[in-house]
Scaffold this motif. Structure first.
Motif, PDB file in Angstrom:
ATOM      1  N   PHE A   1      19.463 -39.019 -10.980  1.00  0.00           N
ATOM      2  CA  PHE A   1      20.828 -38.804 -10.657  1.00  0.00           C
ATOM      3  C   PHE A   1      21.192 -39.591  -9.482  1.00  0.00           C
ATOM      4  O   PHE A   1      20.677 -39.093  -8.413  1.00  0.00           O
ATOM      5  CB  PHE A   1      21.393 -37.469 -10.634  1.00  0.00           C
ATOM      6  N   PRO A   2      22.182 -40.742  -9.730  1.00  0.00           N
ATOM      7  CA  PRO A   2      22.275 -41.356  -8.511  1.00  0.00           C
ATOM      8  C   PRO A   2      23.315 -40.765  -7.348  1.00  0.00           C
ATOM      9  O   PRO A   2      24.204 -39.996  -7.944  1.00  0.00           O
ATOM     10  CB  PRO A   2      23.203 -42.658  -8.952  1.00  0.00           C
ATOM     11  N   GLY A   3      22.997 -40.710  -6.202  1.00  0.00           N
ATOM     12  CA  GLY A   3      23.831 -40.174  -5.244  1.00  0.00           C
ATOM     13  C   GLY A   3      23.392 -38.622  -4.868  1.00  0.00           C
ATOM     14  O   GLY A   3      23.941 -38.025  -3.902  1.00  0.00           O
ATOM     15  N   ILE A   4      22.639 -38.228  -5.666  1.00  0.00           N
ATOM     16  CA  ILE A   4      22.304 -36.652  -5.354  1.00  0.00           C
ATOM     17  C   ILE A   4      20.577 -36.468  -5.553  1.00  0.00           C
ATOM     18  O   ILE A   4      20.253 -35.330  -5.821  1.00  0.00           O
ATOM     19  CB  ILE A   4      22.969 -35.623  -6.301  1.00  0.00           C
ATOM     20  N   HIS A   5      19.971 -37.425  -5.094  1.00  0.00           N
ATOM     21  CA  HIS A   5      18.525 -37.472  -5.296  1.00  0.00           C
ATOM     22  C   HIS A   5      18.020 -36.201  -4.613  1.00  0.00           C
ATOM     23  O   HIS A   5      16.991 -35.735  -4.727  1.00  0.00           O
ATOM     24  CB  HIS A   5      18.063 -38.715  -4.812  1.00  0.00           C
ATOM     25  N   GLU A   6      18.389 -36.167  -3.423  1.00  0.00           N
ATOM     26  CA  GLU A   6      18.031 -34.831  -2.425  1.00  0.00           C
ATOM     27  C   GLU A   6      17.875 -33.489  -3.055  1.00  0.00           C
ATOM     28  O   GLU A   6      17.051 -32.666  -2.810  1.00  0.00           O
ATOM     29  CB  GLU A   6      18.913 -34.719  -1.027  1.00  0.00           C
ATOM     30  N   TRP A   7      18.809 -33.054  -4.043  1.00  0.00           N
ATOM     31  CA  TRP A   7      18.893 -31.867  -4.679  1.00  0.00           C
ATOM     32  C   TRP A   7      18.926 -31.812  -6.039  1.00  0.00           C
ATOM     33  O   TRP A   7      19.214 -30.731  -6.574  1.00  0.00           O
ATOM     34  CB  TRP A   7      20.333 -31.034  -3.998  1.00  0.00           C
ATOM     35  N   GLN A   8      18.646 -32.786  -6.617  1.00  0.00           N
ATOM     36  CA  GLN A   8      18.868 -32.923  -8.167  1.00  0.00           C
ATOM     37  C   GLN A   8      17.518 -32.120  -8.681  1.00  0.00           C
ATOM     38  O   GLN A   8      17.987 -31.586  -9.872  1.00  0.00           O
ATOM     39  CB  GLN A   8      18.691 -34.509  -8.552  1.00  0.00           C
ATOM     40  N   HIS A   9      16.608 -31.672  -8.176  1.00  0.00           N
ATOM     41  CA  HIS A   9      15.625 -30.931  -8.475  1.00  0.00           C
ATOM     42  C   HIS A   9      16.287 -29.530  -9.013  1.00  0.00           C
ATOM     43  O   HIS A   9      15.626 -28.837  -9.711  1.00  0.00           O
ATOM     44  CB  HIS A   9      14.566 -30.858  -7.769  1.00  0.00           C
ATOM     45  N   TRP A  10      17.319 -29.149  -8.466  1.00  0.00           N
ATOM     46  CA  TRP A  10      17.843 -27.775  -8.658  1.00  0.00           C
ATOM     47  C   TRP A  10      18.364 -27.833  -9.990  1.00  0.00           C
ATOM     48  O   TRP A  10      18.594 -26.640 -10.707  1.00  0.00           O
ATOM     49  CB  TRP A  10      18.890 -27.248  -7.604  1.00  0.00           C
ATOM     50  N   LEU A  11      18.769 -29.135 -10.594  1.00  0.00           N
ATOM     51  CA  LEU A  11      19.285 -29.175 -11.950  1.00  0.00           C
ATOM     52  C   LEU A  11      17.998 -29.064 -13.178  1.00  0.00           C
ATOM     53  O   LEU A  11      18.492 -28.578 -14.229  1.00  0.00           O
ATOM     54  CB  LEU A  11      19.813 -30.271 -12.256  1.00  0.00           C
ATOM     55  N   SER A  12      16.736 -28.894 -12.710  1.00  0.00           N
ATOM     56  CA  SER A  12      15.691 -28.920 -13.502  1.00  0.00           C
ATOM     57  C   SER A  12      15.767 -27.395 -14.315  1.00  0.00           C
ATOM     58  O   SER A  12      15.546 -27.117 -15.518  1.00  0.00           O
ATOM     59  CB  SER A  12      14.443 -28.862 -12.939  1.00  0.00           C
TER      60      SER A  12
ATOM     61  N   ASN B   1      12.798 -52.851  -9.864  1.00  0.00           N
ATOM     62  CA  ASN B   1      12.258 -52.060 -11.364  1.00  0.00           C
ATOM     63  C   ASN B   1      12.765 -50.504 -11.112  1.00  0.00           C
ATOM     64  O   ASN B   1      12.245 -49.656 -11.850  1.00  0.00           O
ATOM     65  CB  ASN B   1      10.835 -52.186 -11.241  1.00  0.00           C
ATOM     66  N   GLU B   2      13.684 -50.415  -9.997  1.00  0.00           N
ATOM     67  CA  GLU B   2      14.285 -49.162  -9.745  1.00  0.00           C
ATOM     68  C   GLU B   2      15.594 -48.765 -10.692  1.00  0.00           C
ATOM     69  O   GLU B   2      16.484 -49.477 -10.546  1.00  0.00           O
ATOM     70  CB  GLU B   2      14.486 -48.774  -8.610  1.00  0.00           C
ATOM     71  N   ILE B   3      15.126 -47.841 -11.647  1.00  0.00           N
ATOM     72  CA  ILE B   3      16.671 -47.577 -12.596  1.00  0.00           C
ATOM     73  C   ILE B   3      17.022 -46.271 -12.024  1.00  0.00           C
ATOM     74  O   ILE B   3      16.668 -45.374 -11.715  1.00  0.00           O
ATOM     75  CB  ILE B   3      16.240 -47.293 -14.117  1.00  0.00           C
ATOM     76  N   GLU B   4      18.594 -46.312 -11.718  1.00  0.00           N
ATOM     77  CA  GLU B   4      19.428 -45.354 -11.143  1.00  0.00           C
ATOM     78  C   GLU B   4      19.801 -44.493 -12.587  1.00  0.00           C
ATOM     79  O   GLU B   4      20.886 -44.173 -12.643  1.00  0.00           O
ATOM     80  CB  GLU B   4      20.805 -45.804 -10.378  1.00  0.00           C
ATOM     81  N   HIS B   5      18.830 -43.704 -13.090  1.00  0.00           N
ATOM     82  CA  HIS B   5      19.132 -42.916 -14.227  1.00  0.00           C
ATOM     83  C   HIS B   5      17.875 -42.171 -14.403  1.00  0.00           C
ATOM     84  O   HIS B   5      16.815 -42.255 -13.736  1.00  0.00           O
ATOM     85  CB  HIS B   5      19.229 -43.754 -15.521  1.00  0.00           C
TER      86      HIS B   5
ATOM     87  N   LEU C   1      25.049 -38.448 -15.728  1.00  0.00           N
ATOM     88  CA  LEU C   1      25.217 -37.104 -15.985  1.00  0.00           C
ATOM     89  C   LEU C   1      25.677 -36.760 -17.492  1.00  0.00           C
ATOM     90  O   LEU C   1      25.297 -35.862 -18.234  1.00  0.00           O
ATOM     91  CB  LEU C   1      26.086 -36.304 -15.112  1.00  0.00           C
ATOM     92  N   LEU C   2      26.725 -37.563 -18.019  1.00  0.00           N
ATOM     93  CA  LEU C   2      27.059 -37.421 -19.367  1.00  0.00           C
ATOM     94  C   LEU C   2      26.206 -37.838 -20.533  1.00  0.00           C
ATOM     95  O   LEU C   2      26.072 -37.093 -21.172  1.00  0.00           O
ATOM     96  CB  LEU C   2      28.443 -38.242 -19.747  1.00  0.00           C
ATOM     97  N   ASN C   3      25.197 -38.831 -20.228  1.00  0.00           N
ATOM     98  CA  ASN C   3      24.364 -39.143 -21.191  1.00  0.00           C
ATOM     99  C   ASN C   3      23.070 -37.872 -21.071  1.00  0.00           C
ATOM    100  O   ASN C   3      22.934 -37.780 -22.216  1.00  0.00           O
ATOM    101  CB  ASN C   3      23.539 -40.373 -20.611  1.00  0.00           C
ATOM    102  N   VAL C   4      22.730 -37.546 -20.127  1.00  0.00           N
ATOM    103  CA  VAL C   4      21.841 -36.376 -20.282  1.00  0.00           C
ATOM    104  C   VAL C   4      22.431 -35.126 -20.943  1.00  0.00           C
ATOM    105  O   VAL C   4      21.704 -34.462 -21.758  1.00  0.00           O
ATOM    106  CB  VAL C   4      21.531 -35.979 -18.703  1.00  0.00           C
ATOM    107  N   LEU C   5      23.584 -34.834 -20.504  1.00  0.00           N
ATOM    108  CA  LEU C   5      24.198 -33.412 -20.955  1.00  0.00           C
ATOM    109  C   LEU C   5      24.436 -33.621 -22.571  1.00  0.00           C
ATOM    110  O   LEU C   5      24.557 -32.910 -23.372  1.00  0.00           O
ATOM    111  CB  LEU C   5      25.603 -33.246 -20.306  1.00  0.00           C
ATOM    112  N   HIS C   6      24.823 -34.914 -22.967  1.00  0.00           N
ATOM    113  CA  HIS C   6      25.390 -35.019 -24.230  1.00  0.00           C
ATOM    114  C   HIS C   6      23.766 -35.333 -25.152  1.00  0.00           C
ATOM    115  O   HIS C   6      24.102 -34.960 -26.301  1.00  0.00           O
ATOM    116  CB  HIS C   6      25.721 -36.610 -24.250  1.00  0.00           C
TER     117      HIS C   6
END
Length: 290
Positions: free
Chosen positions: A19-30, A174-178, A276-281
């Protein structure tokens, strides 16, 4: 930077950054993603098994529900395991063939979900507006033909998406912000022109999503008109109860598609929202549909 003659690509793999902009704590979304995925798998498998083993449920309406459950399992499985692997094991790398395969799977399964919603809307339309003719119109053969048409339609129309993406030149970034390989997310890294990719993406959304959405809401408009003409309050309540949950899911499904498309066109000012919407969708409808 030039591309070597031995390979169409300069880069050998893509890196899914999450997730762009929240790389530091995105693991909590797992954790919520994993719970939603387990819910989607267990609930949809339970539906499929129940419908298969209960002879009284061997009817077109429940067969469509069974097909929807199978599609939902495929939709969630297409993306969630890879996202969890990124969060838990930091396996961000994905090969080019795997990435293009995921692009194809996401688009084809999304289209299949939209198509099954249309089939279910047609089923409800005939059942409520033409109840006497329903047994002769909506048969097992009808279910098989609708399903086969949706599989062929989405399978064939989606092929150009990964094919066009694979023909682009990826010569530097080659870095995809997704969290997943989305078509526009991948092709935005290309060094050459991606106008055709964007054009076909737009055509595909309107040919599949737009036509399905229009026919679905037209069906429900006719259903609503028929329901409002009923003299029996009990019959009206039953008809609306049958369709209300279906309409809520359809509304969320198509609203998310429209919002994702619009935010992609908005550019990089709101990158987190479409991701985020792509994932939730891809995980919320499979978890809620049962």
């Amino acid at each position: 930077q030039s591309v070597t003659n031995s390979s169409r690509f300069q880069v050998s793999e893509f890196i899914l950054m999450g997730f762009p902009g929240i790389h530091e704590w995105q693991h909590w979304l797992s954790l919520p993603l994993a719970l939603l995925y387990l819910l989607a798998l267990s609930a949809n498998l339970l539906i499929v098994i129940t419908i298969q083993h209960e002879s009284t449920l061997h009817q077109p309406m429940y067969q469509f529900l069974s097909i929807l459950a199978i599609v939902d399992i495929g939709l969630a499985t297409t993306i969630v395991p890879k996202i969890l692997a990124i969060f838990w094991f930091d396996t961000k790398a994905i090969s080019l063939p795997q990435c293009f395969a995921q692009v194809y799977a996401i688009h084809s399964v999304m289209g299949m979900e939209s198509g099954i919603f249309l089939c279910m809307a047609m089923d409800r339309y005939v059942a409520i507006c033409y109840p006497l003719q329903y047994p002769s119109i909506v048969t097992e053969t009808f279910v098989v033909k609708c399903t086969a048409f949706m599989v062929l339609r989405n399978g064939l129309l989606t092929i150009p998406v990964p094919v066009l993406a694979s023909q682009r030149l990826y010569c530097s970034r080659n870095e995809i912000e997704h969290c997943l390989c989305s078509n526009l997310g991948v092709t935005s890294l290309a060094c050459d022109d991606i106008t055709m990719n964007r054009f076909y993406q737009l055509v595909l959304v309107w040919v599949i999503g737009g036509s399905d959405m229009g026919l679905v809401f037209a069906s429900y408009a006719l259903i609503l008109r028929s329901v409002l003409r009923m003299n029996s309050a009990e019959a009206t309540s039953k008809a609306l109860g049958t369709c209300s949950s279906h309409l809520i899911l359809i509304f969320f499904f198509y609203t998310a598609i429209v919002v994702v498309s619009v935010t992609h066109l908005a550019g990089k000012s709101v990158p987190l929202i479409p991701v985020l919407l792509n994932v939730l969708h891809s995980v919320i409808p499979p978890a809620l549909n049962p």
